[in-house]
Motif scaffolding. Structure first.
Motif, short mmCIF file in Angstrom:
data_model
loop_
_atom_site.label_atom_id
_atom_site.label_comp_id
_atom_site.label_asym_id
_atom_site.label_seq_id
_atom_site.Cartn_x
_atom_site.Cartn_y
_atom_site.Cartn_z
N HIS A 109 49.58 52.03 42.84
CA HIS A 109 48.38 52.59 42.19
C HIS A 109 47.97 51.82 40.95
CE1 HIS A 109 48.75 56.83 44.22
NE2 HIS A 109 48.75 55.84 45.08
N ASP A 110 48.93 51.47 40.12
CA ASP A 110 48.61 50.76 38.87
C ASP A 110 47.99 49.40 39.16
OD1 ASP A 110 49.57 52.87 37.44
OD2 ASP A 110 51.50 51.94 36.93
N GLU A 111 48.56 48.69 40.11
CA GLU A 111 48.05 47.36 40.45
C GLU A 111 46.65 47.46 41.04
OE1 GLU A 111 50.87 45.47 43.00
OE2 GLU A 111 52.40 45.27 41.44
N LEU A 112 46.43 48.46 41.86
CA LEU A 112 45.09 48.64 42.45
C LEU A 112 44.07 48.93 41.37
CD1 LEU A 112 43.99 50.24 45.67
CD2 LEU A 112 43.02 51.18 43.57
N LEU A 113 44.41 49.82 40.43
CA LEU A 113 43.47 50.17 39.36
C LEU A 113 43.14 48.98 38.48
CD1 LEU A 113 44.77 53.71 38.30
CD2 LEU A 113 42.66 53.17 39.56
N ILE A 114 44.14 48.13 38.22
CA ILE A 114 43.89 46.92 37.42
C ILE A 114 42.92 45.99 38.15
CG2 ILE A 114 44.96 44.79 36.56
CD1 ILE A 114 47.45 46.48 35.91
N THR A 115 43.15 45.81 39.46
CA THR A 115 42.26 44.96 40.26
C THR A 115 40.84 45.51 40.28
OG1 THR A 115 44.13 44.31 41.66
CG2 THR A 115 41.93 43.88 42.52
N VAL A 116 40.74 46.83 40.45
CA VAL A 116 39.42 47.48 40.45
C VAL A 116 38.74 47.31 39.10
CG1 VAL A 116 38.28 49.74 40.46
CG2 VAL A 116 39.91 49.16 42.26
N GLN A 117 39.48 47.50 38.03
CA GLN A 117 38.90 47.36 36.69
C GLN A 117 38.39 45.94 36.44
OE1 GLN A 117 41.53 48.51 33.52
NE2 GLN A 117 40.02 48.18 31.93
N ARG A 118 39.17 44.95 36.87
CA ARG A 118 38.74 43.56 36.71
C ARG A 118 37.47 43.29 37.50
NH1 ARG A 118 44.14 41.56 37.72
NH2 ARG A 118 43.33 40.89 39.75
N ALA A 119 37.43 43.83 38.71
CA ALA A 119 36.25 43.63 39.55
C ALA A 119 35.01 44.30 38.95
CB ALA A 119 36.51 44.17 40.96
N ILE A 120 35.19 45.49 38.38
CA ILE A 120 34.07 46.19 37.75
C ILE A 120 33.55 45.40 36.55
CG2 ILE A 120 33.43 48.25 36.43
CD1 ILE A 120 33.63 48.91 39.33
N GLU A 121 34.47 44.85 35.75
CA GLU A 121 34.08 44.02 34.60
C GLU A 121 33.33 42.78 35.07
OE1 GLU A 121 34.22 44.65 31.35
OE2 GLU A 121 34.94 46.64 31.92
N TYR A 122 33.81 42.19 36.17
CA TYR A 122 33.14 41.03 36.74
C TYR A 122 31.71 41.38 37.16
CZ TYR A 122 31.99 37.37 40.14
OH TYR A 122 31.36 36.37 40.83
N ARG A 123 31.56 42.55 37.76
CA ARG A 123 30.23 43.02 38.19
C ARG A 123 29.30 43.18 36.98
NH1 ARG A 123 26.53 43.38 42.34
NH2 ARG A 123 25.50 45.41 42.41
N LYS A 124 29.84 43.72 35.89
CA LYS A 124 29.04 43.91 34.68
C LYS A 124 28.59 42.56 34.11
CE LYS A 124 31.12 48.30 33.20
NZ LYS A 124 31.97 48.97 32.20
N LEU A 125 29.51 41.60 34.07
CA LEU A 125 29.18 40.26 33.57
C LEU A 125 28.15 39.59 34.48
CD1 LEU A 125 32.71 38.90 32.55
CD2 LEU A 125 30.83 39.48 31.01
N GLN A 126 28.30 39.81 35.77
CA GLN A 126 27.37 39.26 36.74
C GLN A 126 25.95 39.79 36.49
OE1 GLN A 126 27.78 40.63 40.89
NE2 GLN A 126 28.24 38.53 41.45
N LYS A 127 25.86 41.10 36.29
CA LYS A 127 24.55 41.72 36.03
C LYS A 127 23.96 41.22 34.72
CE LYS A 127 24.81 46.09 38.58
NZ LYS A 127 24.76 47.56 38.46
N GLU A 128 24.81 41.07 33.69
CA GLU A 128 24.34 40.59 32.39
C GLU A 128 23.83 39.16 32.49
OE1 GLU A 128 23.53 40.65 28.24
OE2 GLU A 128 23.69 42.15 29.82
#
Length: 236
Positions: A109-128
């Motif tokens: 669970h912890d590893e999955l959440l970290i991967t998800v969080q990184r991907a969400i941050e990437y999406r935000k940077l992409q949009k910006e």
């Protein structure tokens, strides 16, 4: 829609929907589930998602084909592949197609959440980045260079004609007439618009330092060169 956004889980196993749904909901994400590629593609045609968790082994359309179709619908979609250990090679192939990352079953669970969080941050940077590019396009498009006179219309035509070429361009005019604005408009309307635009005020550079600024230097090349420095030509 929650502040963190909607995550689309595409997997044919109800237990995965339950486990990931509970885990991601507890972190503040909204979750949308699909049990097949066909169902997922139908939802993507009318809805946008912050992130996609995609299983490779699906009934009907397989995960790789779903990935390709999702990327056609939204080239900027961020997709994490869910795969069993035996399919890691396929997951790596999926990343070459455009997947952001992959996680293996059974996942922690912890590893999955970290991967998800990184991907969400990437999406935000992409949009910006997309927002900034759009803002730059508007700022330096012709609509933002004011002028209706015949002379200015000739300037606009010259920009349109020269921007697609690789010709050297000399802009002349008194201080404050907008030379840099026109230079940026040329760059922004060229096929190099996604590459650096480097400004050099050569008049303010001492003659003995001009070569160093333009071509750079390595540490110790001369007195005062305490570190290596990239030249402006290389930066451009």
């Amino acid at each position: 829609m929650t502040q963190k956004g909607i995550i689309h889980i595409i997997d044919d196993e109800p237990i995965i929907h339950d486990v990931l749904g509970d885990l991601l909901s507890s972190e503040g994400y909204e979750v949308e589930n699909s049990a097949s590629g066909e169902e997922a593609l139908d939802k993507h045609s009318s809805q946008s998602f912050q992130l996609v968790l995609l299983d490779l082994l699906l009934p009907g359309i397989d995960g790789i084909e779903v990935l390709k179709k999702l990327k056609k619908i939204d080239p900027n979609s961020v997709i994490i592949i869910i795969t069993a250990f035996a399919s890691v090679e396929s997951a790596i192939s999926a990343m070459k197609i455009g997947a952001y990352d992959y996680i293996q079953k059974p996942f922690k669970h912890d590893e999955l959440l970290i991967t998800v969080q990184r991907a969400i941050e990437y999406r935000k940077l992409q949009k910006e980045n997309l927002r900034l590019k759009d803002e730059l396009q508007r700022k330096f498009s012709f609509e933002n260079i004011i002028g209706k006179s015949k002379v200015m219309k000739n300037v606009f035509e010259s920009v349109k004609a020269t921007a697609p070429t690789r010709s050297t361009i000399l802009l002349q005019g008194e201080s404050g007439t907008g030379k840099e604005l026109v230079a940026r408009a040329i760059h922004q309307n060229s096929d190099r618009k996604n590459f650096p635009f480097i400004i050099v005020n050569s008049g303010s550079l001492p003659p003995d330092l001009l070569e160093s600024h333009l071509f750079g230097h390595v540490k110790g090349a001369f007195t005062g060169a305490v570190s290596s420095k990239k030249g402006l030509f290389e930066a451009a």
